[in-house]
Scaffold this motif. Sequence first.
Motif, short mmCIF file in Angstrom:
data_model
loop_
_atom_site.label_atom_id
_atom_site.label_comp_id
_atom_site.label_asym_id
_atom_site.label_seq_id
_atom_site.Cartn_x
_atom_site.Cartn_y
_atom_site.Cartn_z
N ASN A 165 143.16 0.39 47.67
CA ASN A 165 142.87 1.53 46.80
C ASN A 165 141.96 1.14 45.64
O ASN A 165 141.11 1.94 45.21
CB ASN A 165 144.17 2.14 46.28
CG ASN A 165 144.95 2.85 47.37
OD1 ASN A 165 144.39 3.20 48.42
ND2 ASN A 165 146.23 3.07 47.15
N GLU A 197 138.18 1.55 46.11
CA GLU A 197 137.59 2.88 46.09
C GLU A 197 136.66 3.08 47.29
O GLU A 197 135.48 3.39 47.17
CB GLU A 197 136.84 3.12 44.77
CG GLU A 197 137.76 3.05 43.56
CD GLU A 197 137.04 3.30 42.25
OE1 GLU A 197 135.79 3.24 42.23
OE2 GLU A 197 137.72 3.54 41.24
N ASN A 212 149.89 6.22 51.17
CA ASN A 212 149.38 5.95 49.82
C ASN A 212 147.96 5.42 49.82
O ASN A 212 147.36 5.25 48.74
CB ASN A 212 150.31 4.95 49.11
CG ASN A 212 151.69 5.52 48.86
OD1 ASN A 212 151.82 6.68 48.48
ND2 ASN A 212 152.72 4.72 49.06
N GLN A 262 144.09 5.41 49.83
CA GLN A 262 143.16 6.40 49.29
C GLN A 262 141.73 6.04 49.68
O GLN A 262 141.29 4.92 49.47
CB GLN A 262 143.28 6.45 47.77
CG GLN A 262 144.66 6.81 47.27
CD GLN A 262 144.84 6.58 45.78
OE1 GLN A 262 143.87 6.31 45.06
NE2 GLN A 262 146.07 6.66 45.32
#
Length: 294
Positions: free
Chosen positions: A56, A59, A86, A88
């Motif tokens: 995560n 990004e 979870n 992302q």
Amino acid sequence: MHRLLTGKLRVDCLTIPIANLPANLSGTKIVQLTDFHYDGERLSEWLLEEAIAAANEAEADLIFLTGDFITYDPAPIHDLVQRLKNLQSRVGVYAVLGNHDHYFPGAKIEVANALNNAGIRVLYNEVVYPLGSELALVGLADFWSGDFQPAPVMVSISQGISRIVLSHNPDTAEKLQKWRIDLQFSGHTHGGQIVIPGMGPLYAWVRKIGYLIPPAIRKFIPFMSACDRVVCHWEWASGLHQVGSNLLYVNRGLGTYAPGRLFCPPEVTVITLVCPEHSAVETASCQTKPASAG
């Protein structure tokens, strides 16, 4: 698996030029995780949590999960997907299945359904275009599943389009040389788990000299008998490799079998795609700031 036997998670970053990549996709960031073996023994909760956090932090535009979510019993997949929810990314999370996701009767369907229901798209001899029509993403069935059929999907892609392939077992790179593949993501090997600095995975050397060891002794040596059953191409056990005209990246994975890892830490990979005129292949460790890749 205990932290001492697993080792510290490492985030490896690469910048890779991709042929015909359109300028608007240069800088696309991909995170790969693989070989979870989530069964209460081979992957600890702390390591899984760290890996998701590192993914995560990068990004990413896309996240790829390249198989072996379970080891045998498929039941743990339902707890695993609650954690994988979870993850992302800007565009989505895509997955292929590994050999262990097929072993238990009914496992393939149960694992695939659990992932799909959690919003993780499982590709099974399919091509999709998550970033638009100029970059194809192919996900293949596992090499040993009996369903590995790359030809129909590969020939369906227009010749000039950049293409990425997800295929759990790196041995498939040999078979896939007949088609253009700009970058293949694989796992399966766990990097060999035990690596001799300057020489490579211990498995590779066992395979080379194993015939010198009497059969009566061989069966008592850990991993000796299983060496050839994992992969043929131990030279592709981890990292980036040129296979014919194609590029192959093999992630060392997160799950760990006994006797543990040595000089082969579990891995989260962050890969930034660029146009070929912009850069050569670059590699770096980005342990603390995976978002700085490239």
